[in-house]
Design a protein around this motif. Structure first.
Motif, short mmCIF file in Angstrom:
data_model
loop_
_atom_site.label_atom_id
_atom_site.label_comp_id
_atom_site.label_asym_id
_atom_site.label_seq_id
_atom_site.Cartn_x
_atom_site.Cartn_y
_atom_site.Cartn_z
N LEU A 138 0.83 -1.20 0.00
CA LEU A 138 0.00 0.00 0.00
C LEU A 138 0.86 1.26 0.00
N GLU A 139 2.00 1.23 0.70
CA GLU A 139 2.87 2.40 0.73
C GLU A 139 3.51 2.66 -0.63
N GLU A 140 3.72 1.60 -1.41
CA GLU A 140 4.30 1.78 -2.74
C GLU A 140 3.40 2.60 -3.66
N GLN A 141 2.11 2.59 -3.40
CA GLN A 141 1.18 3.29 -4.28
C GLN A 141 1.08 4.78 -3.99
N VAL A 142 1.53 5.21 -2.82
CA VAL A 142 1.42 6.63 -2.46
C VAL A 142 2.28 7.46 -3.41
#
Length: 744
Positions: A286-290
């Protein structure tokens, strides 16, 4: 039986350095030596004896004027050892790597004589964690320069050399015959690696000099010459757990059973570690998508039962239940990368649009749409209230419409099937009325004997597709199509299980029609006509769309379909098929047709497309100039009521001989949105160099995303998307191993 003091002193003298204050790591090495050679002795006794030896080194060797506290050293050693073992078993769950590294690097003397530690002994190497063993490090002087990092084979050779050759300046009276006990990994008799043992590590050091260099192990930094922790990647385990939909308890049980079967008794995988790895992997996805930038997306929806969390208003108890919801799956193009899923409040185009925009905002993804791919349902493609049109209005910019060509092929087939069979029974009953409907709807259709049948050959050869790129239903369709075309059906093809009839996937209907045809001695004329349509129109075009899926070929596929209908269908069938083709000919729109012509191999097509694009741009500039001449009030009024152009399908021109003629020239009213930022000079360059792209003309990647979302509906909230992202990245990085050769 008491443990003899002389024995521990002898072992300690070889394991503990006397030319410097021993580090915590040195003491742990000595601790392991004593324990392995004397397994019957308790840890408490070993700690006590080593404490005595350590105190002697600190007080006598360095002339310390501060008396060491024996009980304190013993207590500290036992505590550090417990934490060290804990950390090795749980990999940082109870003790972090940083904390353990700091403790291992401290000279033991600092625990007792903090102000007497020489500065040069504080530069210690980090702990090196091997994958197959407890890997303890030894002090390396700062003057040592490590030139290279050998791999595991070179490491084993270096260890053998270091054991076979004596090292000058040994401890304990100059004796060089000390060989440390073997840990898991290496058999001392055969010198072969085993799971139940380990490689020996030489801890021999010189008491009179500091030029001893231990064998170099993995993890050396070539620039600094320092060891480091191998990167711990619990995310890999988390990805695999989500991919296989296993519980942490099940994973831990399987791994521990395997380790036990291989004789590994000093390591146990806890469900807590698996759970922690799962959480880390999901959070990382999920952090990769920020902050990710997305301009091209594909989406599709499916109404299905999904888990939701419900709170009882009276008792406050939280529980889970299943609820029928519209799940919208979204991917990033052209990488076909899964972004996530969202729930639409209702099945309308506005509900779908709002759900997509909300998903990007929630994930903090920068979304500026230039291209949208979907199937041809009215909820998505309505030119006023469709999801794509509303997305254009939301961002006040036109997008490239890519409507799945394979879905387009299904609709004319459906119209013809209903013409000959009658209307279907509906999505729940599945099938058609009448004799022919009963024949193709049978559950035992694949068991029907094959009779002599007439081959139906198209004029051109059918494209050949790799079986690895097909699912079971597609493979069955292709095998039966080739059987009807050649007039020969192998036994293994006739026994292929038939796909379930679906009201949204008409490939299964075509497959069953072909299978029924080869089982009927004298098939009715209606079935012959359907089989001919499948073999000469639907089947070849389906194969070409799979064989040549590039977006550039989309309009060309549509044009060829039109020609095949004109050549192979009766006038009565044309009256049924042509309106269906017209309603779904999205690739005939000027924006898509011009892209296909720009990528054509024909020079005339590219020149025509360039002329049309430049003509459209000139017209748009003239309109802008006219608006500037208008009064200010009228400008504001027009700006307020400004809308993006309506995407309407132009009327097809049947009977033409060129793809660029399948719509009228006056229907070329807008340029491709993908080329809006491209200069006129670049557009002109496409005359000599055809335009190309990695985009495709069908949405099967989106359908895979829908299946991925469906497989995670037992989860709720962001966990559902994170699990799907883990599954996708695991499939991409670690493909499924299908044969024994893949494991070699």
């Amino acid at each position: 039986m008491p443990f003899p003091r002389a024995e521990v002193e002898k072992i300690g003298a070889k394991a503990l350095p006397t030319d410097k204050i021993p580090t915590v790591q040195n003491v742990l090495e000595a601790f392991q030596h004593v324990r392995r050679e004397n397994p019957q002795v308790s840890d408490a006794i070993i700690s006590q004896e080593l404490s005595e030896q350590l105190i002697k080194i600190v007080n006598d060797g360095f002339k310390s004027d501060v008396a060491a506290d024996r009980s304190n050293i013993k207590k500290v050693l036992l505590k550090i050892k417990k934490e060290r073992d804990n950390w090795m078993r749980h990999k940082g769950r109870s003790v972090t790597k940083e904390t353990m590294t700091q403790k291992l690097q401290e000279p033991v003397g600092m625990l007792v004589v903090k102000d007497k530690v020489p500065v040069e002994y504080q530069s210690l190497l980090k702990d090196q964690l091997g994958e197959r063993e407890y890997s303890f490090i030894t002090y390396v002087p700062e003057t040592t320069v490590i030139q290279d990092t050998p791999d595991l084979v070179e490491l084993e050779e270096e260890i053998e050399t270091s054991q076979s050759q004596p090292i000058s300046g040994s401890q304990s009276g100059g004796s060089n015959d000390y060989i440390p006990p073997v840990t898991r990994g290496t058999n001392t008799e055969t010198d072969e690696f085993e799971m139940s043992q380990s490689q020996p590590v030489n801890f021999s050091q010189s008491s009179g000099s500091s030029d001893y260099i231990p064998p170099v192990t993995r993890g050396t930094n070539l620039e600094t010459g320092e060891f480091h922790f191998p990167e711990n990647k619990p995310e890999i385990l988390g990805e695999a757990v989500d991919r296989l939909d296993l519980s942490p308890n099940a994973v831990a049980f399987i791994v521990n059973a395997f380790l036990e079967s291989r004789g590994v008794e000093d390591y146990k995988l806890s469900p807590g570690y698996v759970r922690c790895a799962l959480e880390k992997a999901r959070q990382a996805r999920l952090e990769e998508q920020v902050g990710m930038k997305v301009e091209m997306i594909g989406f599709d929806g499916k109404r299905e039962d999904s888990s939701i969390m419900v709170r009882d208003p009276e008792s406050g108890r939280v529980y889970f239940e299943k609820k029928r919801m519209d799940n919208i799956s979204v991917i990033k193009l052209p990488e076909n990368r899964y972004i996530g899923s969202t729930v639409a409040e209702n099945g309308s185009g506005k509900g779908c649009k709002d759900a997509i925009v909300s998903l990007f905002n929630k994930r903090e993804i920068i979304f500026r749409p230039r291209l949208v791919q979907s199937d041809g349902t009215g909820v998505n493609t309505g030119h006023e209230n469709g999801a794509i049109s509303l997305l254009e209005e939301e961002f006040e910019s036109p997008v490239q419409w890519v409507i799945c060509f394979l879905h387009h092929l299904d609709l004319p087939l459906l119209a013809l099937v209903e013409f000959y069979f009658g209307e279907g029974r509906g999505p729940r009953e599945r099938g058609f009325t009448g004799y022919l409907g009963e024949v193709i709807s049978g559950e035992e259709l694949h068991k029907q004997p094959v009779v002599a049948f007439e081959a139906i050959k198209p004029e051109d050869e059918l494209p050949i597709l790799e079986a690895s790129s097909l699912n079971k239903d597609q493979y069955t369709f292709i095998r039966l199509l080739r059987a009807v075309v050649t007039g020969k059906c192998p036994k293994e093809d006739s026994a292929l299980r038939m796909p379930v009839l679906s009201s949204v996937r008409w490939l299964s209907c075509a497959t069953r029609i072909l299978r029924a045809y080869i089982s009927i001695q004298e098939p009715p004329e209606a079935m012959k006509r359907l089989v001919e349509y499948v073999c000469k129109v639907y089947g070849p075009m389906w194969l070409k769309a799979k064989h040549q899926p590039n977006l550039v070929n989309g309009a060309g596929h549509l044009f060829e379909e039109m020609k095949r209908i004109e050549n192979y269908c009766t006038e009565e069938e044309k009256q049924i098929l042509q309106p269906s083709v017209q309603r779904n000919s999205y690739f005939a729109h000027s924006e898509n047709l011009l892209l296909s012509l720009l990528g054509s191999d024909e020079l005339e097509d590219r020149e025509f497309a360039v002329r049309q694009i430049l003509k459209i741009r000139r017209k748009e500039k003239e309109e802008e100039k006219e608006k500037e001449k208008q009064p200010e009030k009228q400008k504001k009024k027009q700006k307020k009521s400004k809308k993006v152009r309506a995407f309407k399908i132009p009327t097809l021109q049947w009977g033409v001989d060129e793809a660029r003629r399948m719509i009228k020239e006056e229907d070329f009213i807008s340029q491709p949105p993908l080329l809006m930022d491209v200069s006129d000079d670049t557009v002109n360059s496409f005359i000599d160099r055809p335009w190309s792209t990695d985009l495709v003309c069908h949405s099967q990647a989106v359908e895979k995303a829908v299946q991925l979302t469906s497989s995670k509906t037992r989860l709720i909230g962001e966990n559902k998307d994170a699990a799907a992202l883990n599954t996708e990245i695991s499939r991409r990085n670690r493909p499924q191993m299908r044969s024994l050769a893949d494991y070699s």
